[in-house]
Scaffold this motif. Structure first.
Motif, PDB file in Angstrom:
ATOM      1  N   ALA A 111      69.652 -42.467  43.898  1.00 36.85           N
ATOM      2  CA  ALA A 111      69.550 -43.920  43.722  1.00 36.85           C
ATOM      3  C   ALA A 111      69.056 -44.261  42.326  1.00 36.85           C
ATOM      4  N   LEU A 112      68.107 -43.491  41.819  1.00 37.32           N
ATOM      5  CA  LEU A 112      67.611 -43.725  40.466  1.00 37.32           C
ATOM      6  C   LEU A 112      68.731 -43.527  39.451  1.00 37.32           C
ATOM      7  N   ASN A 113      69.529 -42.480  39.629  1.00 37.32           N
ATOM      8  CA  ASN A 113      70.631 -42.227  38.696  1.00 37.32           C
ATOM      9  C   ASN A 113      71.658 -43.356  38.719  1.00 37.32           C
ATOM     10  N   ALA A 114      71.877 -43.921  39.895  1.00 40.28           N
ATOM     11  CA  ALA A 114      72.838 -45.016  40.014  1.00 40.28           C
ATOM     12  C   ALA A 114      72.394 -46.244  39.237  1.00 40.28           C
ATOM     13  N   HIS A 115      71.096 -46.351  38.994  1.00 39.99           N
ATOM     14  CA  HIS A 115      70.556 -47.510  38.274  1.00 39.99           C
ATOM     15  C   HIS A 115      70.055 -47.130  36.879  1.00 39.99           C
ATOM     16  N   SER A 116      70.487 -45.982  36.382  1.00 39.19           N
ATOM     17  CA  SER A 116      70.041 -45.550  35.057  1.00 39.19           C
ATOM     18  C   SER A 116      70.736 -46.354  33.967  1.00 39.19           C
ATOM     19  N   ALA A 117      70.128 -46.388  32.796  1.00 36.51           N
ATOM     20  CA  ALA A 117      70.728 -47.085  31.653  1.00 36.51           C
ATOM     21  C   ALA A 117      72.074 -46.473  31.290  1.00 36.51           C
ATOM     22  N   GLN A 118      72.200 -45.177  31.431  1.00 45.30           N
ATOM     23  CA  GLN A 118      73.465 -44.510  31.131  1.00 45.30           C
ATOM     24  C   GLN A 118      74.577 -45.011  32.050  1.00 45.30           C
ATOM     25  N   THR A 119      74.292 -45.076  33.350  1.00 44.78           N
ATOM     26  CA  THR A 119      75.278 -45.567  34.310  1.00 44.78           C
ATOM     27  C   THR A 119      75.633 -47.027  34.039  1.00 44.78           C
ATOM     28  N   LYS A 120      74.619 -47.841  33.762  1.00 48.23           N
ATOM     29  CA  LYS A 120      74.854 -49.269  33.503  1.00 48.23           C
ATOM     30  C   LYS A 120      75.649 -49.484  32.215  1.00 48.23           C
ATOM     31  N   THR A 121      75.449 -48.616  31.230  1.00 48.53           N
ATOM     32  CA  THR A 121      76.233 -48.713  29.999  1.00 48.53           C
ATOM     33  C   THR A 121      77.702 -48.427  30.277  1.00 48.53           C
ATOM     34  N   GLY A 122      77.957 -47.442  31.117  1.00 51.20           N
ATOM     35  CA  GLY A 122      79.330 -47.138  31.500  1.00 51.20           C
ATOM     36  C   GLY A 122      80.013 -48.331  32.161  1.00 51.20           C
ATOM     37  N   LEU A 123      79.283 -49.059  32.983  1.00 47.10           N
ATOM     38  CA  LEU A 123      79.836 -50.245  33.631  1.00 47.10           C
ATOM     39  C   LEU A 123      80.128 -51.350  32.618  1.00 47.10           C
ATOM     40  N   GLN A 124      79.251 -51.506  31.639  1.00 41.11           N
ATOM     41  CA  GLN A 124      79.506 -52.493  30.586  1.00 41.11           C
ATOM     42  C   GLN A 124      80.783 -52.137  29.825  1.00 41.11           C
ATOM     43  N   CYS A 125      80.917 -50.861  29.475  1.00 40.43           N
ATOM     44  CA  CYS A 125      82.083 -50.435  28.700  1.00 40.43           C
ATOM     45  C   CYS A 125      83.377 -50.580  29.497  1.00 40.43           C
TER      46      CYS A 125
END
Length: 426
Positions: A401-415
């Motif tokens: 769950a923490l990984n799903a909300h990581s900055a890295q994951t969120k950046t991928g969604l932005q891109c």
């Protein structure tokens, strides 16, 4: 590699909440085939505090362009202190020259200084560059229309009318929309039928673990704001009357506990730190009047002045437990919960039952999260008793769950949204 030009008036070392999405995404953009540059207002013209440690979190190669702004000392005499309005003309001049020299595939407005977003439509018309707007908060909102004048933001009459005029200018020509709440997107698409088909994504801020490493490394440099003789429960963030519904059950339970077992309940102290956006020394308490109404003047401390970002994180690490109250606005989503989770301290969280923060906290393994309509005095007393029996406790969280909300994951969604936006434009 595609190029994105990010418009973020506040940027490190300025300590402003609305630049954290950009700051914590910058290390990961290239991983998703986007090269990012930032255009920020030079810190000489900023009206916010600074935290030089924020610079340690930035990629060393990131290119940051600086623009000027009108002097706040002069514009404030006209009632215009907003950095967005003070820098608008300089943004126009500087980025015009930049876009004449260089090719960017996308412009990304990620800020709550929303008036700068009107330049998106202008640059799109002049240079053919599509743009995406990040709605971290509502821009034009009806929330305060029926609220007492005492609860409205400063200069509400002016800002309400300005926002109502400027928001459609920016939104109607955008190619993409990012928001921290589903409801923000729904409201905007209902308000402006012209954007009902644009690409949109709900993306909360990301959890950025390196921040805790920086805070821990410098923890001893910060004065401890807490009473080491008490069991300290800490909240760091803005206050306001809209949070009273979430805070009232706690104060009521604590006051009742003091009457029945003062020896036990007097061991606890609640801290509310950085509750005002006003300049240092000028903030008006919004939590202490509520505490005093319950007779809790000695059990609660409110510090209206904002403290530096890493001092905030260090204070979370120094606390025995953390308290996260949410707004009574159903659209409110507390991106601030991520530093609280990274601190791995016991958390008591209370939100509007429709807030997305409840689901996020439960996913990560926090079971002491409630909505303010259903929480009981027994729930609160149980949380306090558990603190007493398990001092200095470190909580375990769900790694997936923490990984799903990581900055890295969120950046991928932005891109991914960026890719859709430029595809739509083409």
């Amino acid at each position: 590699m595609k190029r994105v030009l990010i418009i973020s008036p506040y940027f490190p070392p300025v300590n402003a909440a609305d630049m954290h999405r950009v700051r914590t995404s910058l290390p990961y953009f290239e991983e998703f085939d986007w090269s990012a540059e930032v255009v920020a207002v030079d810190t000489r013209y900023s009206d916010m505090g600074q935290d030089d440690l924020l610079l340690q979190s930035l990629p060393p190669t990131i290119k940051v362009h600086k623009v000027k702004a009108l002097n706040k000392g002069l514009t404030s005499k006209l009632g215009l202190g907003s950095i967005a309005l003070r820098s608008l003309w300089y943004y126009r001049l500087y980025v015009n020259q930049l876009l004449k020299r260089e090719k960017f595939d996308l412009i990304y407005f990620s800020t709550t200084q929303f008036p700068v977003c009107v330049l998106g439509a202008y640059w799109k018309r002049k240079f053919g560059v599509p743009y995406v707007i990040d709605m971290q908060d509502p821009w034009h909102s009806e929330y305060y229309r029926d609220k007492p004048k005492s609860q409205r933001p400063p200069k509400y009459w002016f800002s309400y009318r300005l926002n109502k005029y400027m928001e459609p200018m920016a939104l109607k020509k955008a190619e993409g929309l990012i928001a921290v709440s589903d409801q923000y997107i729904t409201d905007l698409k209902n308000r402006y039928p012209q954007i009902k088909d644009i690409h949109a994504a709900t993306i909360t801020f990301g959890m950025f673990a390196p921040d805790m490493d920086i805070a821990a490394a410098h923890e001893r440099e910060f004065e401890n704001l807490l009473d080491t003789a008490r069991i300290n429960i800490v909240y760091v963030g803005r206050g306001g009357a809209d949070m009273h519904k979430a805070i009232t059950p706690v104060f009521k339970a604590l006051a009742n506990g003091m009457r029945t077992d003062a020896g036990f309940f007097s061991r606890f102290k609640f801290y509310f730190i950085g509750t005002s956006y006003a300049p240092a020394g000028q903030g008006k308490p919004s939590i202490m009047p509520l505490a005093e109404s319950f007779g809790l003047a000695t059990a609660v401390t409110e510090i209206t002045d904002r403290i530096s970002y890493y001092r905030s994180l260090a204070t979370l690490l120094q606390a025995d437990a953390l308290f996260v109250p949410g707004s009574d606005d159903a659209k409110y989503t507390a991106s601030k919960i991520y530093p609280y989770l990274l601190a791995r301290k016991p958390i008591l969280a209370i939100f509007n039952k429709q807030s997305s923060a409840i689901g996020v906290l439960k996913e990560t393994g926090i079971n002491t999260v409630y909505n303010y309509e259903d929480i009981s005095e027994q729930d609160i007393h149980g949380f306090l008793y558990a603190l007493q029996t398990s001092p200095n406790k470190t909580i375990s969280l769900n790694t997936d769950a923490l990984n799903a909300h990581s900055a890295q994951t969120k950046t991928g969604l932005q891109c991914a949204l960026f890719n859709q936006a430029i595809g739509q434009h083409a």
